[in-house]
Design a protein around this motif. Structure first.
Motif, mmCIF file in Angstrom:
data_model
loop_
_atom_site.group_PDB
_atom_site.id
_atom_site.type_symbol
_atom_site.label_atom_id
_atom_site.label_comp_id
_atom_site.label_asym_id
_atom_site.label_seq_id
_atom_site.Cartn_x
_atom_site.Cartn_y
_atom_site.Cartn_z
ATOM 1 N N LEU A 145 0.852 -1.202 0.000
ATOM 2 C CA LEU A 145 0.000 0.000 0.000
ATOM 3 C C LEU A 145 0.876 1.235 0.000
ATOM 4 C CD1 LEU A 145 -2.753 1.555 0.437
ATOM 5 C CD2 LEU A 145 -2.269 1.378 2.878
ATOM 6 N N ARG A 146 0.522 2.205 -0.867
ATOM 7 C CA ARG A 146 1.108 3.547 -0.792
ATOM 8 C C ARG A 146 0.084 4.514 -1.337
ATOM 9 N NH1 ARG A 146 5.673 6.351 0.105
ATOM 10 N NH2 ARG A 146 5.898 8.329 -1.027
ATOM 11 N N GLU A 147 -0.459 5.318 -0.479
ATOM 12 C CA GLU A 147 -1.466 6.286 -0.912
ATOM 13 C C GLU A 147 -1.486 7.477 0.044
ATOM 14 O OE1 GLU A 147 -5.268 4.385 -0.867
ATOM 15 O OE2 GLU A 147 -5.555 4.705 1.274
ATOM 16 N N SER A 148 -2.107 8.576 -0.450
ATOM 17 C CA SER A 148 -2.237 9.805 0.351
ATOM 18 C C SER A 148 -3.712 10.072 0.590
ATOM 19 C CB SER A 148 -1.581 10.984 -0.367
ATOM 20 O OG SER A 148 -0.191 10.751 -0.569
ATOM 21 N N PRO A 149 -4.262 9.572 1.662
ATOM 22 C CA PRO A 149 -5.689 9.758 1.912
ATOM 23 C C PRO A 149 -5.973 11.188 2.339
ATOM 24 C CG PRO A 149 -4.677 8.672 3.773
ATOM 25 C CD PRO A 149 -3.606 8.798 2.726
ATOM 26 N N SER A 150 -7.202 11.610 2.171
ATOM 27 C CA SER A 150 -7.608 12.941 2.607
ATOM 28 C C SER A 150 -7.696 12.974 4.136
ATOM 29 C CB SER A 150 -8.961 13.305 1.992
ATOM 30 O OG SER A 150 -9.951 12.373 2.399
ATOM 31 N N VAL A 151 -7.452 14.154 4.668
ATOM 32 C CA VAL A 151 -7.492 14.349 6.120
ATOM 33 C C VAL A 151 -8.844 14.949 6.471
ATOM 34 C CG1 VAL A 151 -6.451 15.493 8.104
ATOM 35 C CG2 VAL A 151 -5.007 14.665 6.230
ATOM 36 N N GLU A 152 -9.614 14.241 7.251
ATOM 37 C CA GLU A 152 -10.933 14.704 7.676
ATOM 38 C C GLU A 152 -10.975 14.734 9.189
ATOM 39 O OE1 GLU A 152 -13.916 12.242 5.980
ATOM 40 O OE2 GLU A 152 -13.354 12.698 3.894
ATOM 41 N N ASN A 153 -11.260 15.938 9.707
ATOM 42 C CA ASN A 153 -11.316 16.138 11.154
ATOM 43 C C ASN A 153 -10.004 15.697 11.819
ATOM 44 O OD1 ASN A 153 -12.603 17.038 13.476
ATOM 45 N ND2 ASN A 153 -13.442 15.029 13.956
ATOM 46 N N GLY A 154 -8.906 15.914 11.094
ATOM 47 C CA GLY A 154 -7.592 15.603 11.631
ATOM 48 C C GLY A 154 -7.199 14.152 11.539
ATOM 49 N N VAL A 155 -7.949 13.314 10.808
ATOM 50 C CA VAL A 155 -7.660 11.878 10.743
ATOM 51 C C VAL A 155 -7.544 11.450 9.278
ATOM 52 C CG1 VAL A 155 -8.449 9.565 11.341
ATOM 53 C CG2 VAL A 155 -8.859 11.473 12.924
ATOM 54 N N ALA A 156 -6.496 10.678 8.980
ATOM 55 C CA ALA A 156 -6.295 10.101 7.642
ATOM 56 C C ALA A 156 -6.213 8.584 7.803
ATOM 57 C CB ALA A 156 -5.030 10.645 7.004
ATOM 58 N N THR A 157 -6.960 7.846 6.954
ATOM 59 C CA THR A 157 -7.040 6.382 7.089
ATOM 60 C C THR A 157 -6.793 5.706 5.743
ATOM 61 O OG1 THR A 157 -8.658 6.631 8.867
ATOM 62 C CG2 THR A 157 -8.476 4.468 7.849
ATOM 63 N N SER A 158 -5.987 4.607 5.776
ATOM 64 C CA SER A 158 -5.722 3.779 4.588
ATOM 65 C C SER A 158 -5.765 2.314 5.017
ATOM 66 C CB SER A 158 -4.348 4.097 3.993
ATOM 67 O OG SER A 158 -4.260 5.452 3.624
ATOM 68 N N ASN A 159 -6.040 1.417 4.055
ATOM 69 C CA ASN A 159 -6.036 -0.017 4.385
ATOM 70 C C ASN A 159 -5.667 -0.830 3.153
ATOM 71 O OD1 ASN A 159 -8.676 -1.013 3.030
ATOM 72 N ND2 ASN A 159 -9.330 0.781 4.243
ATOM 73 N N ALA A 160 -5.162 -2.028 3.438
ATOM 74 C CA ALA A 160 -4.778 -2.974 2.373
ATOM 75 C C ALA A 160 -5.028 -4.381 2.892
ATOM 76 C CB ALA A 160 -3.329 -2.781 1.995
ATOM 77 N N THR A 161 -5.422 -5.298 1.979
ATOM 78 C CA THR A 161 -5.704 -6.693 2.335
ATOM 79 C C THR A 161 -4.663 -7.602 1.692
ATOM 80 O OG1 THR A 161 -8.064 -6.213 2.509
ATOM 81 C CG2 THR A 161 -7.427 -8.525 2.272
#
Length: 394
Positions: free
Chosen positions: A137-153
């Motif tokens: 996984l390599r990504e730049s998620p958006s920051v919402e309310n100070g939190v950025a979340t990514s996941n990979a299976t």
């Protein structure tokens, strides 16, 4: 002020300088007082704020086969152990929180990049000698309310087979370890940095699990501004400057009023005070003494009195200090020589003007003259008959 001849002499000599100095001190003190009142003391102190960046990794898996323990479709989260047959795929989730600790609010405008990888590492006696990382996984998620979340299976079974193959190739020379690596890059607007956390992953023929936690946090302290504090100047300093200025100006006025400017008179008064035990007040007649010796100073007259064991007589009417010894008069006078002291000082400017005998009197003055003929006979308008009668009348 007290009656002090030394002070009088000092003021006579240096009164102008003293007045100028006192006025300068007074003006400067009052000006300094005004400046101190108008310009209070200001202090500045830097203000600091703190941001904190925290990255956590969590795990979850969906049950694919129903059994005694779980039913199909059930999601297990952060389990201590996962059965390989029931949950063959593992979801890795990365979460980064950006927070302003000083203000107690999340950072909304930050940027976050997550990178998840599985790393194989060969070690012997605890020392690594080979490693390889597979990025899942390599990504730049958006920051919402100070939190950025990514996941990979990931397919756990494939990684188990790869690990067994590597161990077989090593032939017992070393062991092959598997670990989950979470790498986070962030930018809060005031700070930039990276966070890296690693957790070993154990895979057996029946189950797998993570040993330890995927978690890392770091604070950032930065200067957010300046606090300015204004306080009044010391009341004691302001009062002292004001008092000094007032006393200096009052002293200058007093010196101006007290200073006579007559240095000789002040020096004579000092000598009179100093030699008071040798001086007596009295009257000195003009005819006394056969010889008259004029001395330069009163001190010289006192020296003669001391040498001859006589007293100095101060004739205030003549302004004369004299010592009489064996027909010789030793004297000092600021009026001049012996004969000049016989006459009192007169202010001729205040005397009436002298009328020129050849001039004409003003008409007004003539009208004020008594024109009656007091020498004429009362009954005879032509006056007396001859001069003899006039003398008899006088």
């Amino acid at each position: 002020m007290t009656d002090n001849p030394r002070l009088e002499l000092l003021l006579a000599k240096h009164g102008r300088t003293i007045v100028i100095a006192l006025i300068a001190v007074g003006v400067l003190s009052i000006a300094a007082t005004g400046w101190a009142v108008a310009n209070p003391d200001t202090t500045t102190a830097p203000q600091y704020a703190e941001e904190r960046v925290t990255t956590d990794g969590s795990t979850s898996a969906v049950v694919t086969e129903s059994g005694t323990l779980w039913t199909e479709g059930q999601r297990l989260s952060d389990s201590a152990v996962y059965l390989l047959n029931a949950t063959p795929e593992l979801t890795l989730e990365a979460e980064t929180r950006l927070r302003n600790e000083t203000g107690g609010a999340p950072v909304e405008s930050g940027d976050v990049t997550h990178e998840l990888g599985l790393r194989f590492q060969a070690t012997r006696d605890g020392s690594p000698f080979w490693n390889e990382t597979t990025t899942v996984l390599r990504e730049s998620p958006s920051v919402e309310n100070g939190v950025a979340t990514s996941n990979a299976t990931i397919d756990v079974e494939s990684y188990r087979r790869q690990q067994r193959q590597l161990e077989s190739e090593l032939g017992g020379i070393g062991t092959v370890e598997l670990a989950v690596v979470l790498h986070t890059e962030y930018d809060t607007g005031t700070h930039q940095g990276t966070l890296t956390t690693t957790a070993p992953m154990e895979i057996t023929d029946e189950a797998y699990w993570l040993e330890g936690e995927l978690s890392e946090s770091t604070p950032h302290r930065y200067r957010s501004g300046t606090e300015r504090t204004t306080t009044s100047r010391s009341p004691a300093m302001i009062g002292g400057l004001s008092l000094l200025g007032t006393l200096s100006l009052a002293g200058a006025a007093l010196v101006v009023r007290r200073s006579s400017g007559d240095i000789e008179a002040a020096r004579r008064a000092l000598h009179e005070r100093r030699y008071a035990e040798w001086i007596s007040r009295g009257s000195i007649p003009m005819w006394i003494g056969d010889y008259h010796v004029s001395l330069d100073t009163l001190e010289d007259v006192v020296d003669v009195a001391i040498d001859t064991n006589e007293r100095v007589v101060h004739d205030t009417q003549r302004g004369l200090f004299a010592v009489v010894n064996d027909g010789v008069v030793y004297y000092y006078s600021d009026r001049g020589l012996w004969e000049e002291t016989a006459w009192p000082e007169m202010d001729l400017e205040a005397s009436p003007a002298v009328i020129d005998g050849d001039g004409d009197l003003p008409t007004q003055d003539l009208s004020e003259l008594d024109t009656s003929n007091e020498f004429a006979a009362p009954d005879d308008p032509d006056g007396f008959e001859d001069d003899e009668e006039v003398w008899e009348q006088l």
